[in-house]
Design a protein around this motif. Structure first.
Motif, PDB file in Angstrom:
ATOM      1  N   GLY A 127       0.816  -1.215   0.000  1.00  0.00           N
ATOM      2  CA  GLY A 127       0.000   0.000   0.000  1.00  0.00           C
ATOM      3  C   GLY A 127       0.847   1.262   0.000  1.00  0.00           C
ATOM      4  N   LEU A 128       1.878   1.256   0.797  1.00  0.00           N
ATOM      5  CA  LEU A 128       2.759   2.423   0.896  1.00  0.00           C
ATOM      6  C   LEU A 128       3.455   2.717  -0.435  1.00  0.00           C
ATOM      7  CD1 LEU A 128       3.961   4.503   2.942  1.00  0.00           C
ATOM      8  CD2 LEU A 128       5.801   2.850   3.345  1.00  0.00           C
ATOM      9  N   LEU A 129       3.874   1.675  -1.124  1.00  0.00           N
ATOM     10  CA  LEU A 129       4.703   1.828  -2.322  1.00  0.00           C
ATOM     11  C   LEU A 129       3.927   1.728  -3.639  1.00  0.00           C
ATOM     12  CD1 LEU A 129       7.757  -0.300  -1.135  1.00  0.00           C
ATOM     13  CD2 LEU A 129       7.623   2.199  -1.323  1.00  0.00           C
ATOM     14  N   HIS A 130       2.619   1.560  -3.583  1.00  0.00           N
ATOM     15  CA  HIS A 130       1.876   1.258  -4.812  1.00  0.00           C
ATOM     16  C   HIS A 130       2.000   2.335  -5.888  1.00  0.00           C
ATOM     17  CE1 HIS A 130      -1.245   3.885  -3.147  1.00  0.00           C
ATOM     18  NE2 HIS A 130      -1.818   3.881  -4.352  1.00  0.00           N
ATOM     19  N   ASP A 131       2.188   3.592  -5.510  1.00  0.00           N
ATOM     20  CA  ASP A 131       2.325   4.675  -6.495  1.00  0.00           C
ATOM     21  C   ASP A 131       3.758   5.197  -6.578  1.00  0.00           C
ATOM     22  OD1 ASP A 131      -0.285   4.696  -7.415  1.00  0.00           O
ATOM     23  OD2 ASP A 131      -0.934   6.354  -6.138  1.00  0.00           O
ATOM     24  N   ILE A 132       4.724   4.358  -6.299  1.00  0.00           N
ATOM     25  CA  ILE A 132       6.120   4.800  -6.210  1.00  0.00           C
ATOM     26  C   ILE A 132       6.574   5.563  -7.450  1.00  0.00           C
ATOM     27  CG2 ILE A 132       7.052   2.596  -7.053  1.00  0.00           C
ATOM     28  CD1 ILE A 132       9.411   3.135  -5.036  1.00  0.00           C
ATOM     29  N   ASP A 133       6.083   5.192  -8.623  1.00  0.00           N
ATOM     30  CA  ASP A 133       6.553   5.825  -9.850  1.00  0.00           C
ATOM     31  C   ASP A 133       5.631   6.929 -10.372  1.00  0.00           C
ATOM     32  OD1 ASP A 133       4.419   4.276 -10.712  1.00  0.00           O
ATOM     33  OD2 ASP A 133       5.556   3.165 -12.226  1.00  0.00           O
ATOM     34  N   PHE A 134       4.529   7.185  -9.683  1.00  0.00           N
ATOM     35  CA  PHE A 134       3.507   8.087 -10.238  1.00  0.00           C
ATOM     36  C   PHE A 134       3.964   9.536 -10.352  1.00  0.00           C
ATOM     37  CE2 PHE A 134      -0.278  10.778 -10.157  1.00  0.00           C
ATOM     38  CZ  PHE A 134      -0.951  10.255 -11.246  1.00  0.00           C
ATOM     39  N   GLU A 135       4.653  10.033  -9.331  1.00  0.00           N
ATOM     40  CA  GLU A 135       5.034  11.451  -9.351  1.00  0.00           C
ATOM     41  C   GLU A 135       6.065  11.749 -10.437  1.00  0.00           C
ATOM     42  OE1 GLU A 135       7.147  14.577  -6.372  1.00  0.00           O
ATOM     43  OE2 GLU A 135       5.499  13.416  -5.498  1.00  0.00           O
ATOM     44  N   LEU A 136       7.092  10.927 -10.546  1.00  0.00           N
ATOM     45  CA  LEU A 136       8.151  11.183 -11.529  1.00  0.00           C
ATOM     46  C   LEU A 136       7.798  10.723 -12.940  1.00  0.00           C
ATOM     47  CD1 LEU A 136      11.420  10.268  -9.586  1.00  0.00           C
ATOM     48  CD2 LEU A 136      10.542  12.531 -10.154  1.00  0.00           C
ATOM     49  N   TYR A 137       6.971   9.672 -13.021  1.00  0.00           N
ATOM     50  CA  TYR A 137       6.671   9.067 -14.318  1.00  0.00           C
ATOM     51  C   TYR A 137       5.161   8.868 -14.494  1.00  0.00           C
ATOM     52  CZ  TYR A 137      11.607   7.832 -13.694  1.00  0.00           C
ATOM     53  OH  TYR A 137      12.958   7.869 -13.455  1.00  0.00           O
ATOM     54  N   PRO A 138       4.363   9.930 -14.440  1.00  0.00           N
ATOM     55  CA  PRO A 138       2.906   9.746 -14.516  1.00  0.00           C
ATOM     56  C   PRO A 138       2.446   9.042 -15.796  1.00  0.00           C
ATOM     57  CG  PRO A 138       3.486  12.072 -14.746  1.00  0.00           C
ATOM     58  CD  PRO A 138       4.729  11.344 -14.359  1.00  0.00           C
ATOM     59  N   GLU A 139       3.156   9.270 -16.891  1.00  0.00           N
ATOM     60  CA  GLU A 139       2.782   8.622 -18.154  1.00  0.00           C
ATOM     61  C   GLU A 139       3.263   7.171 -18.214  1.00  0.00           C
ATOM     62  OE1 GLU A 139       0.752  10.176 -20.299  1.00  0.00           O
ATOM     63  OE2 GLU A 139       0.790  11.821 -18.849  1.00  0.00           O
ATOM     64  N   GLN A 140       4.155   6.806 -17.316  1.00  0.00           N
ATOM     65  CA  GLN A 140       4.697   5.444 -17.265  1.00  0.00           C
ATOM     66  C   GLN A 140       4.317   4.747 -15.949  1.00  0.00           C
ATOM     67  OE1 GLN A 140       6.512   3.728 -19.697  1.00  0.00           O
ATOM     68  NE2 GLN A 140       5.726   5.420 -20.934  1.00  0.00           N
ATOM     69  N   HIS A 141       3.221   5.214 -15.334  1.00  0.00           N
ATOM     70  CA  HIS A 141       2.788   4.654 -14.049  1.00  0.00           C
ATOM     71  C   HIS A 141       2.595   3.141 -14.172  1.00  0.00           C
ATOM     72  CE1 HIS A 141       1.155   4.302 -10.154  1.00  0.00           C
ATOM     73  NE2 HIS A 141      -0.117   4.287 -10.485  1.00  0.00           N
ATOM     74  N   CYS A 142       3.136   2.424 -13.228  1.00  0.00           N
ATOM     75  CA  CYS A 142       3.157   0.957 -13.152  1.00  0.00           C
ATOM     76  C   CYS A 142       4.147   0.332 -14.139  1.00  0.00           C
ATOM     77  CB  CYS A 142       1.772   0.335 -13.336  1.00  0.00           C
ATOM     78  SG  CYS A 142       0.608   0.745 -12.029  1.00  0.00           S
ATOM     79  N   LYS A 143       4.756   1.138 -14.990  1.00  0.00           N
ATOM     80  CA  LYS A 143       5.760   0.625 -15.930  1.00  0.00           C
ATOM     81  C   LYS A 143       7.174   0.845 -15.378  1.00  0.00           C
ATOM     82  CE  LYS A 143       2.803   0.168 -19.655  1.00  0.00           C
ATOM     83  NZ  LYS A 143       1.574   0.247 -18.920  1.00  0.00           N
ATOM     84  N   GLU A 144       7.368   1.943 -14.635  1.00  0.00           N
ATOM     85  CA  GLU A 144       8.671   2.227 -14.028  1.00  0.00           C
ATOM     86  C   GLU A 144       8.800   1.577 -12.646  1.00  0.00           C
ATOM     87  OE1 GLU A 144      11.452   3.802 -15.139  1.00  0.00           O
ATOM     88  OE2 GLU A 144      10.508   3.887 -17.102  1.00  0.00           O
ATOM     89  N   ALA A 145       7.673   1.264 -12.029  1.00  0.00           N
ATOM     90  CA  ALA A 145       7.704   0.694 -10.671  1.00  0.00           C
ATOM     91  C   ALA A 145       8.577  -0.556 -10.561  1.00  0.00           C
ATOM     92  CB  ALA A 145       6.281   0.406 -10.183  1.00  0.00           C
ATOM     93  N   PRO A 146       8.489  -1.514 -11.505  1.00  0.00           N
ATOM     94  CA  PRO A 146       9.340  -2.705 -11.360  1.00  0.00           C
ATOM     95  C   PRO A 146      10.832  -2.366 -11.284  1.00  0.00           C
ATOM     96  CG  PRO A 146       7.647  -3.114 -12.990  1.00  0.00           C
ATOM     97  CD  PRO A 146       7.570  -1.645 -12.641  1.00  0.00           C
TER      98      PRO A 146
END
Length: 192
Positions: free
Chosen positions: A54-73
């Motif tokens: 839950g804490l980390l689910h949006d880890i990439d959203f702020e820096l990579y909004p267009e790549q959300h869930c793609k940069e997280a891995p």
């Protein structure tokens, strides 16, 4: 389910890639909600894992909004996070920004509750109390029906999430309000 991070390391990882207070508070909220659900649904031994997802689910959203869930891995992998947590994090965006389908009950809860926490938070901010403590499902349902209110919170995802869990929309709303009540005071302390 295991995590290679402790809670402090997970929080530091979130803050490494997220500077906006809103994104950090959202992560903390979803962490608290996921911890509550872990206990409530009989997964207490996995509470730490559920919380960190839950804490980390949006880890990439702020820096990579267009790549959300793609940069997280990549971001999570570089921090040594295991594949089970990466899968769980990416599954919350299924159908929107990810093709990783929620499989485990925890992933289905995250998928359903993530968007709903945003709607509940927005509704709480409109209340005189600015709190979920006195929020009722009936008032939340009115906000849910108003498509202009918190327009960024996908009603379709919330409805689909409830269906994936085999719950009614009202049941999902009631449980998530309770979950947010369980962590509201801690989040307000971190907000201030």
């Amino acid at each position: 389910m295991t995590s290679t991070l402790d809670r402090q390391q997970a929080l530091e990882l979130l803050k490494k890639y997220n500077k906006e207070p809103f994104h950090i508070l959202h992560g903390l909220t979803v962490e608290g909600v996921m911890r509550w659900y872990a206990r409530e649904l009989g997964y207490g031994e996995d509470e730490e894992f559920w919380g960190q997802v839950g804490l980390l689910h949006d880890i990439d959203f702020e820096l990579y909004p267009e790549q959300h869930c793609k940069e997280a891995p990549r971001l999570l992998g570089e921090a040594g996070v295991g594949e089970d947590m990466i899968h769980a994090v990416c599954s919350h965006g299924y159908g929107l920004c990810s093709d990783v389908e929620p499989e485990h009950e925890m992933e289905k809860v995250l998928f359903a509750a993530d968007e709903l926490t945003g709607l509940i938070w927005a509704a709480a901010k409109m209340r005189p109390s600015k709190s979920v403590m006195d929020m009722e499902v009936s008032s939340l349902k009115k906000k849910f029906k108003d498509k202009r209110f918190a327009a960024g919170c996908s009603r379709d995802v919330i409805v689909t999430g409830a269906q994936r869990l085999g719950w009614s929309l009202e049941e999902l709303m009631e449980k998530t309000i309770q979950a947010m009540r369980s962590c509201e005071a801690q989040i307000q302390q971190q907000e201030g």
